[in-house]
Scaffold this motif. Structure first.
Motif, PDB file in Angstrom:
ATOM      1  N   PRO A  28       9.496  19.007   2.829  1.00 54.26           N
ATOM      2  CA  PRO A  28      10.008  20.058   1.896  1.00 54.26           C
ATOM      3  C   PRO A  28      11.118  19.399   0.852  1.00 54.26           C
ATOM      4  CG  PRO A  28       9.613  21.236   4.017  1.00 54.26           C
ATOM      5  CD  PRO A  28       9.372  19.278   3.903  1.00 54.26           C
ATOM      6  N   ILE A  29      12.001  18.668   1.290  1.00 52.40           N
ATOM      7  CA  ILE A  29      13.173  18.432   0.530  1.00 52.40           C
ATOM      8  C   ILE A  29      12.650  17.172  -0.491  1.00 52.40           C
ATOM      9  CG2 ILE A  29      15.519  17.929   0.358  1.00 52.40           C
ATOM     10  CD1 ILE A  29      15.103  20.614   1.112  1.00 52.40           C
ATOM     11  N   LEU A  30      12.057  16.186   0.462  1.00 47.67           N
ATOM     12  CA  LEU A  30      11.761  15.070  -0.658  1.00 47.67           C
ATOM     13  C   LEU A  30      10.555  15.235  -1.356  1.00 47.67           C
ATOM     14  CD1 LEU A  30      12.214  12.747   2.436  1.00 47.67           C
ATOM     15  CD2 LEU A  30      13.721  12.989   0.824  1.00 47.67           C
ATOM     16  N   ASN A  31       9.862  16.281  -1.767  1.00 45.82           N
ATOM     17  CA  ASN A  31       8.712  16.268  -2.469  1.00 45.82           C
ATOM     18  C   ASN A  31       9.212  16.351  -4.026  1.00 45.82           C
ATOM     19  OD1 ASN A  31      10.014  18.861  -2.679  1.00 45.82           O
ATOM     20  ND2 ASN A  31       8.294  20.040  -1.934  1.00 45.82           N
ATOM     21  N   ILE A  32      10.392  16.477  -4.042  1.00 46.44           N
ATOM     22  CA  ILE A  32      10.814  16.307  -5.594  1.00 46.44           C
ATOM     23  C   ILE A  32      11.032  14.932  -5.751  1.00 46.44           C
ATOM     24  CG2 ILE A  32      12.829  16.787  -7.110  1.00 46.44           C
ATOM     25  CD1 ILE A  32      13.071  19.382  -5.680  1.00 46.44           C
ATOM     26  N   LEU A  33      11.600  14.099  -4.991  1.00 48.28           N
ATOM     27  CA  LEU A  33      11.738  12.750  -5.003  1.00 48.28           C
ATOM     28  C   LEU A  33      10.433  12.126  -5.232  1.00 48.28           C
ATOM     29  CD1 LEU A  33      13.509  10.155  -4.989  1.00 48.28           C
ATOM     30  CD2 LEU A  33      13.316  10.286  -2.525  1.00 48.28           C
ATOM     31  N   ALA A  34       9.369  12.696  -4.456  1.00 44.80           N
ATOM     32  CA  ALA A  34       8.176  12.059  -4.438  1.00 44.80           C
ATOM     33  C   ALA A  34       7.618  12.085  -5.638  1.00 44.80           C
ATOM     34  CB  ALA A  34       7.276  12.512  -3.306  1.00 44.80           C
ATOM     35  N   ALA A  35       7.849  13.373  -6.135  1.00 45.16           N
ATOM     36  CA  ALA A  35       7.155  13.573  -7.632  1.00 45.16           C
ATOM     37  C   ALA A  35       7.739  12.576  -8.926  1.00 45.16           C
ATOM     38  CB  ALA A  35       7.326  15.135  -7.876  1.00 45.16           C
ATOM     39  N   VAL A  36       9.238  12.285  -8.612  1.00 43.30           N
ATOM     40  CA  VAL A  36       9.736  11.597  -9.733  1.00 43.30           C
ATOM     41  C   VAL A  36       9.221  10.193  -9.546  1.00 43.30           C
ATOM     42  CG1 VAL A  36      11.880  10.702 -10.155  1.00 43.30           C
ATOM     43  CG2 VAL A  36      11.680  13.167  -9.814  1.00 43.30           C
ATOM     44  N   ALA A  37       8.829   9.661  -8.186  1.00 41.79           N
ATOM     45  CA  ALA A  37       8.655   8.259  -7.979  1.00 41.79           C
ATOM     46  C   ALA A  37       7.227   8.362  -8.135  1.00 41.79           C
ATOM     47  CB  ALA A  37       9.206   7.783  -6.333  1.00 41.79           C
ATOM     48  N   MET A  38       6.236   9.035  -7.985  1.00 44.02           N
ATOM     49  CA  MET A  38       4.868   8.824  -8.153  1.00 44.02           C
ATOM     50  C   MET A  38       4.565   7.809  -9.507  1.00 44.02           C
ATOM     51  SD  MET A  38       1.730  10.449  -6.713  1.00 44.02           S
ATOM     52  CE  MET A  38       2.393  11.677  -5.937  1.00 44.02           C
ATOM     53  N   ILE A  80       0.829  -1.163  -0.014  1.00 45.39           N
ATOM     54  CA  ILE A  80       0.007   0.021   0.079  1.00 45.39           C
ATOM     55  C   ILE A  80       0.864   1.230   0.127  1.00 45.39           C
ATOM     56  CG2 ILE A  80      -0.267   0.188   2.534  1.00 45.39           C
ATOM     57  CD1 ILE A  80      -3.109   0.975   0.087  1.00 45.39           C
ATOM     58  N   PHE A  81       2.202   1.141   0.480  1.00 43.99           N
ATOM     59  CA  PHE A  81       2.992   2.424   0.594  1.00 43.99           C
ATOM     60  C   PHE A  81       3.608   2.734  -0.991  1.00 43.99           C
ATOM     61  CE2 PHE A  81       3.390   0.965   5.099  1.00 43.99           C
ATOM     62  CZ  PHE A  81       2.848   2.030   5.673  1.00 43.99           C
ATOM     63  N   LEU A  82       3.123   1.960  -1.830  1.00 43.16           N
ATOM     64  CA  LEU A  82       3.339   2.332  -3.374  1.00 43.16           C
ATOM     65  C   LEU A  82       2.364   3.516  -3.619  1.00 43.16           C
ATOM     66  CD1 LEU A  82       4.145  -1.116  -5.173  1.00 43.16           C
ATOM     67  CD2 LEU A  82       5.569   0.760  -4.720  1.00 43.16           C
ATOM     68  N   TYR A  83       1.321   3.419  -2.954  1.00 44.28           N
ATOM     69  CA  TYR A  83       0.245   4.309  -3.177  1.00 44.28           C
ATOM     70  C   TYR A  83       0.532   5.632  -2.198  1.00 44.28           C
ATOM     71  CZ  TYR A  83      -4.311   6.381  -2.878  1.00 44.28           C
ATOM     72  OH  TYR A  83      -5.747   7.205  -2.997  1.00 44.28           O
ATOM     73  N   ALA A  84       0.484   5.312  -0.817  1.00 40.46           N
ATOM     74  CA  ALA A  84       0.673   6.138   0.165  1.00 40.46           C
ATOM     75  C   ALA A  84       1.876   7.136   0.343  1.00 40.46           C
ATOM     76  CB  ALA A  84       0.073   5.582   1.516  1.00 40.46           C
ATOM     77  N   GLY A  85       3.121   6.253  -0.071  1.00 49.79           N
ATOM     78  CA  GLY A  85       4.472   6.649   0.186  1.00 49.79           C
ATOM     79  C   GLY A  85       4.528   8.025  -0.615  1.00 49.79           C
ATOM     80  N   PRO A  86       4.400   8.108  -1.812  1.00 51.38           N
ATOM     81  CA  PRO A  86       4.956   9.188  -2.759  1.00 51.38           C
ATOM     82  C   PRO A  86       3.572  10.341  -2.066  1.00 51.38           C
ATOM     83  CG  PRO A  86       4.716   7.473  -4.123  1.00 51.38           C
ATOM     84  CD  PRO A  86       4.176   6.963  -2.841  1.00 51.38           C
ATOM     85  N   ILE A  87       2.461  10.248  -1.919  1.00 50.69           N
ATOM     86  CA  ILE A  87       1.669  11.172  -1.246  1.00 50.69           C
ATOM     87  C   ILE A  87       2.214  11.819   0.033  1.00 50.69           C
ATOM     88  CG2 ILE A  87      -0.641  11.557  -0.353  1.00 50.69           C
ATOM     89  CD1 ILE A  87      -1.577   9.500  -2.526  1.00 50.69           C
ATOM     90  N   LEU A  88       2.532  10.879   1.009  1.00 55.71           N
ATOM     91  CA  LEU A  88       3.084  11.405   2.205  1.00 55.71           C
ATOM     92  C   LEU A  88       4.285  12.343   2.301  1.00 55.71           C
ATOM     93  CD1 LEU A  88       2.515   8.198   4.675  1.00 55.71           C
ATOM     94  CD2 LEU A  88       1.318  10.547   4.472  1.00 55.71           C
ATOM     95  N   LEU A  89       5.238  11.753   1.167  1.00 53.09           N
ATOM     96  CA  LEU A  89       6.466  12.538   0.945  1.00 53.09           C
ATOM     97  C   LEU A  89       6.259  13.636   0.304  1.00 53.09           C
ATOM     98  CD1 LEU A  89       8.828   9.592  -0.296  1.00 53.09           C
ATOM     99  CD2 LEU A  89       8.964  10.891   1.878  1.00 53.09           C
ATOM    100  N   PRO A  97       6.228   5.633 -11.548  1.00 52.21           N
ATOM    101  CA  PRO A  97       6.685   4.378 -11.398  1.00 52.21           C
ATOM    102  C   PRO A  97       5.970   3.505 -10.131  1.00 52.21           C
ATOM    103  CG  PRO A  97       8.911   5.660 -11.280  1.00 52.21           C
ATOM    104  CD  PRO A  97       7.387   6.645 -11.185  1.00 52.21           C
ATOM    105  N   CYS A  98       5.734   4.177  -8.940  1.00 51.22           N
ATOM    106  CA  CYS A  98       5.059   3.661  -7.971  1.00 51.22           C
ATOM    107  C   CYS A  98       3.608   3.363  -8.361  1.00 51.22           C
ATOM    108  CB  CYS A  98       5.034   4.394  -6.734  1.00 51.22           C
ATOM    109  SG  CYS A  98       6.741   4.395  -5.836  1.00 51.22           S
ATOM    110  N   SER A  99       2.802   4.154  -9.193  1.00 49.90           N
ATOM    111  CA  SER A  99       1.553   3.977  -9.483  1.00 49.90           C
ATOM    112  C   SER A  99       1.401   2.899 -10.466  1.00 49.90           C
ATOM    113  CB  SER A  99       1.129   5.181  -9.993  1.00 49.90           C
ATOM    114  OG  SER A  99       1.029   6.135  -9.155  1.00 49.90           O
ATOM    115  N   ILE A 100       2.421   2.789 -11.452  1.00 48.42           N
ATOM    116  CA  ILE A 100       2.352   1.629 -12.376  1.00 48.42           C
ATOM    117  C   ILE A 100       2.573   0.404 -11.680  1.00 48.42           C
ATOM    118  CG2 ILE A 100       3.678   0.607 -14.382  1.00 48.42           C
ATOM    119  CD1 ILE A 100       4.264   3.753 -15.216  1.00 48.42           C
ATOM    120  N   ALA A 101       3.453   0.228 -10.772  1.00 45.69           N
ATOM    121  CA  ALA A 101       3.709  -0.951 -10.047  1.00 45.69           C
ATOM    122  C   ALA A 101       2.455  -1.551  -9.427  1.00 45.69           C
ATOM    123  CB  ALA A 101       4.808  -0.928  -9.138  1.00 45.69           C
ATOM    124  N   LEU A 102       1.819  -0.395  -8.561  1.00 48.12           N
ATOM    125  CA  LEU A 102       0.675  -0.765  -7.841  1.00 48.12           C
ATOM    126  C   LEU A 102      -0.309  -1.377  -8.871  1.00 48.12           C
ATOM    127  CD1 LEU A 102      -0.590  -1.015  -5.020  1.00 48.12           C
ATOM    128  CD2 LEU A 102      -1.543   1.333  -5.276  1.00 48.12           C
TER     129      LEU A 102
END
Length: 187
Positions: A127-137, A114-123, A139-144
């Motif tokens: 402040p610093i990790l939001n760029i990483l979350a936008a990039v990971a959104m 479930i953290f493939l869905y919730a992880g990027p949303i929480l990140l 691939p994580c969505s496709i995997a889920l």
């Protein structure tokens, strides 16, 4: 069809059990059908606001500074639509998490996916990790989505028969297929 969406709301916070593929995808379809008209109206309102600014600039041969009041006044309905969509998103957050957990369990995967869905949303809130979350959104969505599309995993059951351990696969009951005979036509 409608029973799947009813089950989506009646099992609001039920993280136990399993949900079939059809239960999950019917609820996704209903949620999209509910939010799609509001998204189209918001997009149309934004386009109207942009066209109003362009029309005002060309009609009055505007050469000075940009006046945002025309753009903001044209967006009045967009703010209302965004508030409605936000309320609907918050209301469906827990049922979406619950049905994803149940669907992952039905497909034979651990609930922690479930953290493939919730992880990027929480990140996104860090402040610093939001760029990483936008990039990971993406691939994580496709995997889920791939995990949620997997068929139901058949459960191995163990039985003890006169001191011997045997394992069987629990399968849905199927009707026996009768062989069809084909014969050559008689001449």
């Amino acid at each position: 069809m409608f029973t799947a969406y009813k089950k989506f709301w009646t099992h609001y916070a039920d993280f136990e059990g399993k949900s079939t593929r059809s239960d999950y995808w019917w609820s996704v379809l209903y949620n999209v059908l509910i939010t799609l008209p509001f998204g189209i109206m918001a997009f149309g309102s934004i386009l109207v606001a942009i066209f109003n600014v362009v029309q005002q600039a060309t009609y009055y041969d505007y050469e000075g500074e940009f006046d945002p009041s025309i753009f903001i006044s044209s967006l009045g309905s967009v703010f209302f639509i965004i508030i409605l969509l936000s309320i609907f998103g918050i209301a469906t957050l827990v049922p979406n998490l619950a049905i994803i957990v149940r669907r992952l369990r039905d497909a034979g995967y651990h609930w922690a996916f479930i953290f493939l869905y919730a992880g990027p949303i929480l990140l996104m809130w860090v402040p610093i990790l939001n760029i990483l979350a936008a990039v990971a959104m993406l691939p994580c969505s496709i995997a889920l989505i791939v995990l949620l599309c997997m068929p139901t995993k058949e459960v191995q059951t163990s039985t003890v028969y006169q001191g011997q351990l045997t394992t069987q696969q629990a399968q849905p009951q199927q009707q026996p297929v009768q062989a069809q005979q084909f014969t050559q036509p008689q001449e």
